[in-house]
Design a protein around this motif. Structure first.
Motif, mmCIF file in Angstrom:
data_model
loop_
_atom_site.group_PDB
_atom_site.id
_atom_site.type_symbol
_atom_site.label_atom_id
_atom_site.label_comp_id
_atom_site.label_asym_id
_atom_site.label_seq_id
_atom_site.Cartn_x
_atom_site.Cartn_y
_atom_site.Cartn_z
ATOM 1 N N GLN A 84 0.832 -1.197 0.000
ATOM 2 C CA GLN A 84 0.000 0.000 0.000
ATOM 3 C C GLN A 84 0.872 1.255 0.000
ATOM 4 O OE1 GLN A 84 -2.691 0.321 3.314
ATOM 5 N NE2 GLN A 84 -3.885 1.916 2.341
ATOM 6 N N LEU A 85 1.938 1.254 0.794
ATOM 7 C CA LEU A 85 2.880 2.380 0.779
ATOM 8 C C LEU A 85 3.468 2.575 -0.620
ATOM 9 C CD1 LEU A 85 4.826 1.784 4.114
ATOM 10 C CD2 LEU A 85 3.325 3.728 3.605
ATOM 11 N N HIS A 86 3.812 1.462 -1.263
ATOM 12 C CA HIS A 86 4.413 1.533 -2.600
ATOM 13 C C HIS A 86 3.413 2.071 -3.628
ATOM 14 C CE1 HIS A 86 7.069 0.684 -5.872
ATOM 15 N NE2 HIS A 86 6.294 -0.254 -6.379
ATOM 16 N N ILE A 87 2.212 1.562 -3.608
ATOM 17 C CA ILE A 87 1.196 1.960 -4.587
ATOM 18 C C ILE A 87 0.821 3.436 -4.431
ATOM 19 C CG2 ILE A 87 -1.241 1.624 -5.221
ATOM 20 C CD1 ILE A 87 -0.729 -1.405 -4.686
ATOM 21 N N THR A 88 0.773 3.913 -3.198
ATOM 22 C CA THR A 88 0.392 5.309 -2.965
ATOM 23 C C THR A 88 1.553 6.286 -3.138
ATOM 24 O OG1 THR A 88 0.798 5.159 -0.585
ATOM 25 C CG2 THR A 88 -1.444 4.664 -1.362
ATOM 26 N N GLY A 89 2.761 5.747 -3.364
ATOM 27 C CA GLY A 89 3.918 6.607 -3.560
ATOM 28 C C GLY A 89 4.601 7.034 -2.272
ATOM 29 N N ALA A 90 4.217 6.458 -1.159
ATOM 30 C CA ALA A 90 4.789 6.843 0.134
ATOM 31 C C ALA A 90 6.033 6.035 0.504
ATOM 32 C CB ALA A 90 3.736 6.688 1.232
ATOM 33 N N LEU A 91 6.285 4.932 -0.179
ATOM 34 C CA LEU A 91 7.406 4.069 0.189
ATOM 35 C C LEU A 91 8.760 4.711 -0.136
ATOM 36 C CD1 LEU A 91 8.392 1.389 1.344
ATOM 37 C CD2 LEU A 91 8.158 0.400 -0.952
ATOM 38 N N ILE A 92 8.902 5.252 -1.322
ATOM 39 C CA ILE A 92 10.181 5.832 -1.741
ATOM 40 C C ILE A 92 10.622 6.958 -0.801
ATOM 41 C CG2 ILE A 92 11.403 7.041 -3.599
ATOM 42 C CD1 ILE A 92 10.886 4.039 -4.166
ATOM 43 N N PRO A 93 9.741 7.900 -0.439
ATOM 44 C CA PRO A 93 10.171 8.928 0.517
ATOM 45 C C PRO A 93 10.613 8.352 1.868
ATOM 46 C CG PRO A 93 8.185 9.634 -0.603
ATOM 47 C CD PRO A 93 8.419 8.203 -0.986
ATOM 48 N N LEU A 94 9.933 7.311 2.339
ATOM 49 C CA LEU A 94 10.354 6.661 3.593
ATOM 50 C C LEU A 94 11.743 6.057 3.456
ATOM 51 C CD1 LEU A 94 7.160 4.755 4.807
ATOM 52 C CD2 LEU A 94 8.265 6.702 5.903
ATOM 53 N N LEU A 95 11.993 5.430 2.329
ATOM 54 C CA LEU A 95 13.294 4.815 2.088
ATOM 55 C C LEU A 95 14.389 5.871 1.979
ATOM 56 C CD1 LEU A 95 12.174 2.057 -0.417
ATOM 57 C CD2 LEU A 95 12.879 1.729 1.969
ATOM 58 N N ARG A 96 14.085 6.988 1.339
ATOM 59 C CA ARG A 96 15.049 8.088 1.259
ATOM 60 C C ARG A 96 15.358 8.642 2.645
ATOM 61 N NH1 ARG A 96 12.028 10.597 -3.537
ATOM 62 N NH2 ARG A 96 13.057 9.629 -5.294
ATOM 63 N N GLU A 97 14.324 8.875 3.403
ATOM 64 C CA GLU A 97 14.488 9.418 4.757
ATOM 65 C C GLU A 97 15.321 8.483 5.638
ATOM 66 O OE1 GLU A 97 11.551 10.229 8.482
ATOM 67 O OE2 GLU A 97 10.876 10.976 6.537
#
Length: 103
Positions: A84-97
């Motif tokens: 769900q994080l990946h589909i909504t686009g929230a995963l990449i920012p978490l990984l960057r952070e």
């Protein structure tokens, strides 16, 4: 529980897994395709795997407790939550952070 938290804090991304679990394989593949190299603990191959599994069951409140994904030392969920994080686009920012990816 302390052992799981300590392991989860040692790397940007940590996955607790079972080597025969298809959902665990899916999550590991997703991170690999993104370019993340998570620390993976295969509970069925770890010396203290049963102890880790019991702690994770208590933490996530479900059986089986894998895959259990930690990003930046925080429990982010299982396959459903991570997808769900990946589909909504929230995963990449978490990984960057967390410092798991830079681009």
């Amino acid at each position: 529980m302390e052992m799981v938290q300590n392991l989860a804090s040692e790397h940007a991304v940590v996955i607790f897994s079972m080597s025969s679990c298809c959902m665990c394989h899916t999550i590991k593949t997703l991170f690999g395709e993104i370019g993340v190299h998570p620390a993976v603990y295969e509970l069925d191959q770890e010396l203290r795997g049963r102890e880790m599994q019991a702690a994770l069951t208590e933490l996530v409140r479900r059986r089986p407790p894998v895959p259990a994904v930690f990003i930046g030392s925080q429990f982010r969920g299982s396959n459903r939550e991570v997808m769900q994080l990946h589909i909504t686009g929230a995963l990449i920012p978490l990984l960057r952070e967390a410092g798991a990816i830079w681009l």
